[in-house]
Design a protein around this motif. Structure first.
Motif, PDB file in Angstrom:
ATOM      1  N   MET A   9      -5.702   4.867  -4.368  1.00 10.95           N
ATOM      2  CA  MET A   9      -4.805   4.010  -3.597  1.00 10.95           C
ATOM      3  C   MET A   9      -5.284   2.574  -3.722  1.00 10.95           C
ATOM      4  O   MET A   9      -5.893   2.020  -2.809  1.00 10.95           O
ATOM      5  CB  MET A   9      -4.799   4.455  -2.134  1.00 10.95           C
ATOM      6  N   CYS A  10      -5.040   1.986  -4.903  1.00  8.32           N
ATOM      7  CA  CYS A  10      -5.712   0.733  -5.215  1.00  8.32           C
ATOM      8  C   CYS A  10      -5.231  -0.451  -4.396  1.00  8.32           C
ATOM      9  O   CYS A  10      -6.011  -1.288  -4.003  1.00  8.32           O
ATOM     10  CB  CYS A  10      -5.545   0.428  -6.693  1.00  8.32           C
ATOM     11  N   ASN A  11      -3.948  -0.553  -4.148  1.00  7.17           N
ATOM     12  CA  ASN A  11      -3.394  -1.661  -3.362  1.00  7.17           C
ATOM     13  C   ASN A  11      -3.921  -2.979  -3.907  1.00  7.17           C
ATOM     14  O   ASN A  11      -4.520  -3.766  -3.188  1.00  7.17           O
ATOM     15  CB  ASN A  11      -3.786  -1.478  -1.885  1.00  7.17           C
ATOM     16  N   GLU A  19     -12.311   2.100  -8.695  1.00 11.39           N
ATOM     17  CA  GLU A  19     -12.988   2.070  -7.411  1.00 11.39           C
ATOM     18  C   GLU A  19     -13.880   0.840  -7.296  1.00 11.39           C
ATOM     19  O   GLU A  19     -13.897   0.167  -6.266  1.00 11.39           O
ATOM     20  CB  GLU A  19     -13.817   3.339  -7.246  1.00 11.39           C
ATOM     21  N   LEU A  79     -13.502  -1.909  -8.749  1.00 12.32           N
ATOM     22  CA  LEU A  79     -12.728  -3.151  -8.704  1.00 12.32           C
ATOM     23  C   LEU A  79     -11.982  -3.291  -7.376  1.00 12.32           C
ATOM     24  O   LEU A  79     -12.071  -4.304  -6.707  1.00 12.32           O
ATOM     25  CB  LEU A  79     -11.735  -3.199  -9.865  1.00 12.32           C
ATOM     26  N   SER A  80     -11.228  -2.255  -7.032  1.00  8.97           N
ATOM     27  CA  SER A  80     -10.292  -2.418  -5.918  1.00  8.97           C
ATOM     28  C   SER A  80     -10.792  -1.775  -4.647  1.00  8.97           C
ATOM     29  O   SER A  80     -10.239  -2.009  -3.582  1.00  8.97           O
ATOM     30  CB  SER A  80      -8.951  -1.808  -6.287  1.00  8.97           C
ATOM     31  N   GLY A  81     -11.808  -0.934  -4.724  1.00  6.22           N
ATOM     32  CA  GLY A  81     -12.324  -0.321  -3.514  1.00  6.22           C
ATOM     33  C   GLY A  81     -11.837   1.089  -3.294  1.00  6.22           C
ATOM     34  O   GLY A  81     -12.350   1.782  -2.445  1.00  6.22           O
ATOM     35  N   SER A  82     -10.830   1.498  -4.045  1.00  6.51           N
ATOM     36  CA  SER A  82     -10.309   2.835  -3.828  1.00  6.51           C
ATOM     37  C   SER A  82      -9.994   3.455  -5.178  1.00  6.51           C
ATOM     38  O   SER A  82      -9.585   2.766  -6.098  1.00  6.51           O
ATOM     39  CB  SER A  82      -9.064   2.773  -2.958  1.00  6.51           C
ATOM     40  N   PRO A 118       0.809  -1.227   0.000  1.00  6.98           N
ATOM     41  CA  PRO A 118       0.000   0.000   0.000  1.00  6.98           C
ATOM     42  C   PRO A 118       0.839   1.272   0.000  1.00  6.98           C
ATOM     43  O   PRO A 118       0.366   2.306  -0.465  1.00  6.98           O
ATOM     44  CB  PRO A 118      -0.839  -0.114   1.277  1.00  6.98           C
TER      45      PRO A 118
END
Ligand code: SF4
Ligand code: SF4
Lengths: 215, 395
Positions: free
Chosen positions: B178-180, B170, B172-175, B88
């Motif tokens: 800051m995809c991490n 967003e 897909l990764s939730g953010s 992250p």
């Protein structure tokens, strides 16, 4: 001819200006506090703890205070103290569980590493606070949210987690029954424990009703 | 511009008094030179970056970059935390391109551990990297034109498209930024068919946006007069300074890690590497537009060929991961140039040495050479065309 590039550009702006009145592709702004975007299911911001029994939000936390998330959290913003009885025996639940969300970077690593599905990501983003020092330090009372709330935020994921937990529980109950069976069956009051297939067998060690399946 | 007291209190050659932001100096050859401090809080510096510019009239005779305002010990942090916990943090290097940063770091660790990556994950990584390239270059085009003085319009059009890609990230990764998302041995989540359909829709519409954007500005006479011949970079200088990415290709050097290294599944795709001819600011702008068109081609092919299968190697270990002692350097062609991570393992859960090779930082080193003899207003667009993100420069 000099100037054609300029005129061409102005034609594009005119097209966009007109388009912004009828084409949703070109009219994309949103008047935020009145209108809110629909958050995608995967959206994450800060963690919360899941409890199973809404009547006892602190007693029924899934967290067993194993501190795996505390060790793995990259900015080290989780602080856990295990609850112990008078003799010092670990009670497998947290006495203190604090997350400093002014430090948390919403990376979701705590969720990934938790073996008990006890910590999940919240989606509540309007968290402005006036208290500078304690306002964003969340204790376990504030972090504890119900499983139903989790279902509301992440329906697909929560259904999968519930299925997994039910399966684990059934396996545990079956293992226990298998262990108990050879030993002389003492005062077994409930149903004879010899049928592993039905998953949430109402075994003696589960006084609470199992959580309802996905709505 | 010499104030009456200046010659006696600040003779030429002596450092300026602390806190003096603008001072007049006298130089026998140039007459009066003026030293101007641009930044760190200047909107055109794309963050907190400071240029101390010495001017002869309006021309730049010296330019001293000052950075480090955003330094946050990234590399040392990487040595204090586990391999997974650094993932992250890499999002925060170049915060526009977290997906490619993740990928470069994942490649370095996978090399270190000899970890294989499933085919589906490789394709998903390519899709995400090319989407990131679209996102970065769209932003750059908007910012660069904003710097030239096309106030607002191109930037807003660019941001409208960028928003669509961020929405995809967003969901897909939730953010959004800051995809991490990458993990050692694959990706964190498997994209759903709906998500892939949304990507397809975006890719199909992107060519139209590029056409419109080019009609808006690429042929604009004022933009051309302003950017053509400004900030020329020669291939020899670019190579000797280690410049990579679109900056290097704008000078005409054919060097693209996607072709040179052929990492991941890139050799399976058909795409061209656009090259510039003059190495000026206009070429650097055009090269990005052309690269976006190639990215669309790659995305089409990757979406077409995406195989089924696992997204994460089931044997991959992310938590409690201890690679055997050794060293590895993983690099990919990020949107800004070669982004690489160098790791030394001593067998413990933390890397012994963790080093980032940031493209923005290396590309920034030739700023002075490109700016000499140009005007201050040109320095702003030359800096804009380098495409820096201070999170990566300062680390
Ligand atoms: S949240 Fe999960 S990982 Fe963290 S202490 Fe509780 S059970 Fe362990
Ligand atoms: S989301 Fe990341 S930073 Fe926040 S508590 Fe969890 S592991 Fe720590």
């Amino acid at each position: 001819m000099l100037g054609t590039g300029l005129l061409q550009g102005l034609a594009v702006t005119a097209k966009n200006l007109v388009g912004s009145f009828h084409d949703p592709e070109r009219y994309v702004t949103m008047e935020y506090p009145e209108v809110k975007t629909k958050l995608p299911e995967n959206y994450r911001n800060f963690p919360f703890l899941v409890h199973d029994d809404p009547k006892d939000p602190l007693g029924s936390l899934r967290c067993v205070a194993c501190t795996i998330c505390e060790t793995e959290c990259p900015p080290q913003c989780i602080y856990i103290v295990m609850d112990r009885d008078e003799k010092g025996k670990a009670l497998k639940r947290p006495k203190v569980f604090d997350i400093d969300i002014s430090v948390c970077m919403s990376c979701q690593i705590c969720v990934e590493v938790c073996p008990f599905d006890a910590i999940k990501m919240d989606q509540h983003y309007e968290i402005a606070e006036t208290n500078r020092f304690q306002g964003l330090l969340l204790s376990r009372e504030q972090l504890s949210k119900s499983n139903a709330y989790y279902h509301q935020l992440h329906p697909t994921e929560a259904a999968a987690v519930d299925a997994l937990l039910a399966e684990q529980k059934a396996k545990q109950a079956a293992a226990k029954a298998a262990k108990a069976a050879p030993a002389a069956k003492p005062p077994a009051p409930a149903a004879p424990a010899a049928n592993p297939p039905p998953p949430p067998a109402p075994s003696a060690e589960a006084p609470k009703p199992p959580t309802p399946p996905a709505p | 511009m010499t104030s009456p007291a200046a010659p006696s209190s600040f003779p030429s050659g002596l450092p300026s008094s602390p806190g003096a932001h603008v001072r007049a100096v006298h130089d026998d050859f140039h007459g009066d030179l003026l030293e101007v401090s641009m930044g760190p809080h200047h909107p055109s510096t794309h963050g907190v970056f400071r240029m101390i510019v010495t001017l002869d009239g309006e021309r730049i005779v010296r330019l001293k970059p000052v950075f480090g305002y955003l330094h946050r010990n990234h590399e040392k942090l990487g040595e204090q935390t586990t391999y997974l916990a650094s993932m992250p943090y890499t999002d925060r290097l170049d915060y526009l391109n977290s997906m490619t940063n993740n990928w470069a770091y994942a490649i370095a660790v996978e090399k270190l551990a000899g970890q294989a990556v499933p085919e589906r994950a490789e394709y998903v990584r390519v899709i995400l990297a090319e989407l990131t390239r679209l996102l970065n270059h769209t932003c750059l085009a908007g910012f660069l034109l904003q710097d030239t003085g096309c106030s607002g319009t191109p930037l807003m059009y660019a941001f409208r498209e960028r928003e669509k890609i961020l929405d995809l990230f967003e969901s897909l990764s939730g953010s959004r930024m800051m995809c991490n998302f990458q993990r050692f041995g694959g990706c964190r989540l498997d994209p759903t068919p709906e998500w892939l359909a949304a990507v397809r829709q975006l890719v199909d519409g992107y060519g139209r946006f590029l056409d419109e954007f080019e009609a808006l500005i690429s042929g604009n006479e004022i933009v051309m007069a302003r950017t053509q011949g400004t900030g020329v970079l020669t291939p020899a200088l670019a190579i000797s300074a280690g410049v990579t990415g679109p900056m290097l290709r704008a000078t005409g050097v054919d060097y693209d890690l996607r072709k040179v290294d052929g990492y991941g599944v890139y050799p399976r795709f058909e795409f061209r590497v656009p090259l510039g001819a003059h190495g000026d600011t206009y070429d650097r702008y055009m090269i990005r537009i052309l690269e976006m068109r190639e990215s669309i081609q790659i995305l089409r092919q990757a979406l077409r060929d995406l195989p089924a299968g696992p997204i994460l190697d089931p044997k991959a270990k992310n938590r409690g991961f201890r690679p055997k002692p050794g060293e590895a350097y993983g690099r990919i062609e990020g949107p800004k140039g070669e982004i690489g991570f160098y790791l030394i393992s001593d067998g413990s859960p933390n890397p012994f040495r963790y080093r980032v090779r940031p493209p923005s930082f290396v590309n920034l080193t030739i700023l002075e050479d490109m700016c000499l003899g140009q005007t201050v207003a040109d320095a702003v667009i030359i800096l804009g065309s380098i495409d820096i993100v201070l999170g990566e420069v300062d680390r």
